[in-house]
Design an enzyme around this catalytic site. Structure first.
Site, mmCIF file in Angstrom:
data_model
loop_
_atom_site.group_PDB
_atom_site.id
_atom_site.type_symbol
_atom_site.label_atom_id
_atom_site.label_comp_id
_atom_site.label_asym_id
_atom_site.label_seq_id
_atom_site.Cartn_x
_atom_site.Cartn_y
_atom_site.Cartn_z
ATOM 1 N N GLU A 78 64.147 -14.983 39.115
ATOM 2 C CA GLU A 78 62.863 -14.905 38.410
ATOM 3 C C GLU A 78 62.182 -16.276 38.326
ATOM 4 O O GLU A 78 60.992 -16.386 38.543
ATOM 5 C CB GLU A 78 63.126 -14.345 36.995
ATOM 6 C CG GLU A 78 61.887 -14.138 36.160
ATOM 7 C CD GLU A 78 61.192 -12.813 36.466
ATOM 8 O OE1 GLU A 78 61.849 -11.945 37.081
ATOM 9 O OE2 GLU A 78 60.023 -12.668 36.104
ATOM 10 N N ASP A 79 62.947 -17.283 38.007
ATOM 11 C CA ASP A 79 62.344 -18.566 37.630
ATOM 12 C C ASP A 79 62.520 -19.711 38.627
ATOM 13 O O ASP A 79 62.007 -20.805 38.398
ATOM 14 C CB ASP A 79 62.913 -19.038 36.276
ATOM 15 C CG ASP A 79 62.556 -18.083 35.145
ATOM 16 O OD1 ASP A 79 61.602 -17.310 35.325
ATOM 17 O OD2 ASP A 79 63.232 -18.113 34.109
#
Ligand code: MN
Length: 728
Positions: A78-79
């Site tokens: 996600e990051d």
């Protein structure tokens, strides 16, 4: 606070799982640290501290290495620039799948503002949870985020996250039995959502603990002694009360804090299940029991496998003593729920299905509870429920969650969002791609409906939906479109009639409507369009004193007057003074081969040579007159031809027919339905035509319509049938 090293994690794992592959843990730890690089948390600490803390929470639950590695990696996709492919390559398929699951659950955060849908969201989480470990990692993730929530500076954001936790994650944790995490999540969200209440309850709990600790210790002592005297090994201790559970009780039960505080809560932990009942017997023989408070969750466990005996007794000082009696194993399951089933066995560390069964099976009853929105205790009363796997969850572009039965299509979705959106739907994109409306949805799909203004639902829409809501909305829409068509048709017809009869529209209609007992012009148009209100009745209403010229019940307007008819036909033996009528049975048209029949007192009736009515004059040659059409006959459009058609009952049918007839230069003068079978109408269309050829051209054009099964020129035989229906 110091972020634990990989070695710290490994040491803790090793304590319960000696076979742990330390190298894998170290590798995941290093990977997360490298990928998150110099990202920082709101607290100012390096970001990688977050996954490490999430891993620690799961280590506290003694979970398997794959879960712990997943915790370390859970935010990388996600990051950071990490990809699932890379995770698969480095850590294997199992871990990559788990990380993917956790990432997908992140979608929830997109929709957090509208949490009227807490239960739906819980269902969504469960629906996309293919592996219960995904949920465990997510809960640990949330727990750590809640513990560090005070670092978030925006109050709105804190409250949003706390609300989401209270509505979705805490109930889910309770439902898979992880009491430990659930109580923490509840208290932490309570603290952020209602700070004054949290402060006051926490303060009072502290005061109470101080003032009653001596008594609680004394009662514990008494229980211990009695149990031991009976030869049973047991641990007895006073139970901590949690601020949020107090708050909930205050809310639910309309009692005061002091009344609640008068209850001392204890837990008795024994070695074997049979000891639970022996302890219960001892307690009940020492103190008076409150019968309605006794529950046996050992013989009937809760759906989340919770087992314990619950009882409440009254001490001689009139204090209520609440007791939970259970084994060590039951106690662990009560605290850790599904997480309690991972254990070391035969050289490996894995979920022990012998203890807990399939962990996803464990989730199923919870889905039922969600379905009913009830307390887990109510579960047994609703044994026969639909399984939750029968549902699919998709999102609107704004993140609203729509739950539908499995197999539901994009069109169902459109109608579920709003009936008007369904009615106006012309296309759909699913996850950004244009797809057919009949596409079945998958969990987590993001669905955008393309609207194109109100239109009639295309044929076959009903077959593209599975929900009752969509189906009935489509039917309603079809009926409405049909009604509008009838109205248009009726309007056109009435307008033409008014012009022909040289009437000033509104005034004439108004009085006619009154006479007919109708509500308004719309109703009049619809009735005329449907053929319910016959033209002659309308004429009667428009001209109340009108004399009925016909000798039978056939309508008048479609007949050409004597004078005009004379102008059209000629023949040897036709007296110019004789009245000439065009037969209503066969409606002869210029171009038809015709015969006249002289009937004394009436005049000459004109029939087509194939008209059935001629049969009875076969032997009456003296009265038969050979006729032909004059050249003028074909040059006006004053003739009316009648068409009998079988029309498919579908929206747009009448519009299509009107269009085809219009393009063939015919005017529909009257429409009447004869019979209506499911799916079909038998209808008459009276059409203004030039001649027989023109009519046959229109009939041919009608046959080419989608909505026409059969079309033919109406003949005497049909007319007889028509007459029999006339007075219905
Ligand atoms: Mn996270």
């Amino acid at each position: 606070m110091r972020i634990p090293e990989a070695e710290d994690l490994i040491a803790r794992i090793r304590a319960y799982n000696p076979a742990v592959d330390a190298a894998q843990i170290t590798k995941a730890y290093a990977y997360a640290r490298e990928k998150h690089g110099d990202q920082l948390r709101a607290s100012g600490e390096p970001y990688y501290g977050h996954p490490v803390n999430v891993a620690l929470i799961l280590i506290g639950l003694k979970l398997d290495p794959a879960s712990i590695i997943t915790a370390l990696l859970h935010d990388t996709v996600e990051d950071t620039d990490a990809t699932l492919e890379e995770l698969t390559e480095k850590f294997g398929e199992e871990v990559a799948q788990l990380v993917d699951g956790v990432t997908k659950l992140g979608q929830l955060e997109l929709i957090s503002e509208r949490t009227q849908q807490g239960e739906n969201l819980q269902k969504f989480v469960l629906a996309i949870t293919k592996d219960v470990r995904v949920l465990l990692v997510k809960l640990a993730d949330r727990l750590h985020n809640m513990r560090t929530l005070n670092f978030i500076s925006k109050k709105e954001k804190r409250e949003r996250i706390a609300r989401e936790t209270a509505d979705i994650y805490a109930p889910l944790a309770r439902r898979i039995g992880i009491q430990k995490i659930c109580a923490d999540l509840e208290d932490l969200s309570f603290r952020h959502l209602n700070p004054p209440a949290w402060v006051s309850i926490t303060r009072r709990l502290k005061t109470q603990r101080e003032s009653t600790s001596a008594q609680v210790a004394q009662v514990s002592q008494t229980i211990s002694e009695r149990v031991m005297a009976a030869g049973i090994e047991a641990r007895v201790f006073g139970r901590e009360k949690r601020p949020f559970s107090i708050w909930r009780k205050l809310e639910k039960q309309a009692i005061t804090f002091d009344e609640l505080a008068d209850v001392y809560a204890f837990r008795v932990i024994v070695d074997r299940p049979e000891d639970c009942y022996r302890v219960l017997g001892l307690i009940h023989s020492s103190w008076r029991c409150v019968p309605e408070r006794f529950r046996d969750f050992i013989s009937v466990p809760k759906p989340n496998h919770y087992q314990s005996l619950h009882t409440t007794v009254i001490s001689k000082d009139n204090v209520r003593l609440e007791l939970q009696i259970r084994t060590e194993e039951m106690d662990r399951i009560a605290d850790e729920g599904v997480a309690a089933h991972w254990r070391y066995k035969q050289g490996g560390y894995a979920y022990d299905s012998a203890v807990g069964g399939d962990p996803l099976e464990l989730l199923k009853p919870l889905l039922d509870i969600l379905e009913f929105g009830g307390d887990p205790d109510d579960f047994l009363e609703h044994a026969k429920l639909e399984m939750f796997q029968d549902q699919v969850f998709a999102f609107t572009p704004k993140g609203r969650l729509i739950s539908l039965p499995a197999g539901a299509t994009a069109l169902d979705f459109a109608y579920a969002v709003h009936t008007a959106i369904g009615d106006e739907c012309v296309g759909v994109t699913i996850n950004g791609r244009a797809r057919p409306l009949r596409t079945a949805l998958n969990n987590g799909d993001s669905v955008e409906i393309i609207r194109g203004g109100v239109q009639e639902p295309p044929h076959g829409w009903e077959g593209m939906v599975i929900t009752g809501r969509a189906r009935s909305a489509i039917r309603r829409h079809i009926r409405e479109v049909e009604r509008q068509e009838f109205e248009k048709l009726g309007f056109a017809f009435v307008e033409r009639l008014l012009i022909r009869e040289n009437l000033k529209g509104k005034v004439a209609l108004k009085s006619a409507i009154k006479r007919l007992g109708l509500k308004n012009t719309v109703e009049l148009y619809i009735q005329v369009g449907r053929g319910v209100l016959r033209t002659d009745k309308l004429m009667d209403a428009l001209f109340p004193g009108r004399k009925d010229e016909g000798t039978d019940t056939m309508p008048q307007n479609e007949l050409i007057s004597d004078k005009t008819a004379h102008f059209y036909v000629r023949g040897k033996g036709l007296d110019p003074h004789m009245a000439v009528h065009l037969g209503r049975c066969c409606t002869p048209l210029p171009g038809d081969r015709i015969l006249g029949v002289f009937e004394p007192g009436i005049g000459v009736n004109v029939h087509t040579i194939d008209c059935e009515r001629l049969e009875k004059h076969e032997d009456d040659e003296d009265n038969l007159i050979d006729l032909i059409w004059t050249p003028q006959a074909g040059k006006t459009s004053a003739s009316i031809g009648r068409i009998l058609a079988t029309v498919v009952h579908q929206p747009g049918a009448l519009a299509e027919i009107a269009d085809v007839v219009g393009r063939s230069m015919g005017n529909i003068m009257d429409v009447r339905s004869l019979t209506r079978t499911p799916g079909f109408f038998e209808m008459y269309f009276d059409v203004e035509v030039v001649d027989a050829k023109h009519l046959s051209h229109i009939v041919t054009a009608m046959r080419a319509c989608n909505s026409i099964v059969e079309a033919k020129r109406a003949r005497a035989g049909n007319v007889t049938e028509d007459l029999s229906n006339e007075h219905q």
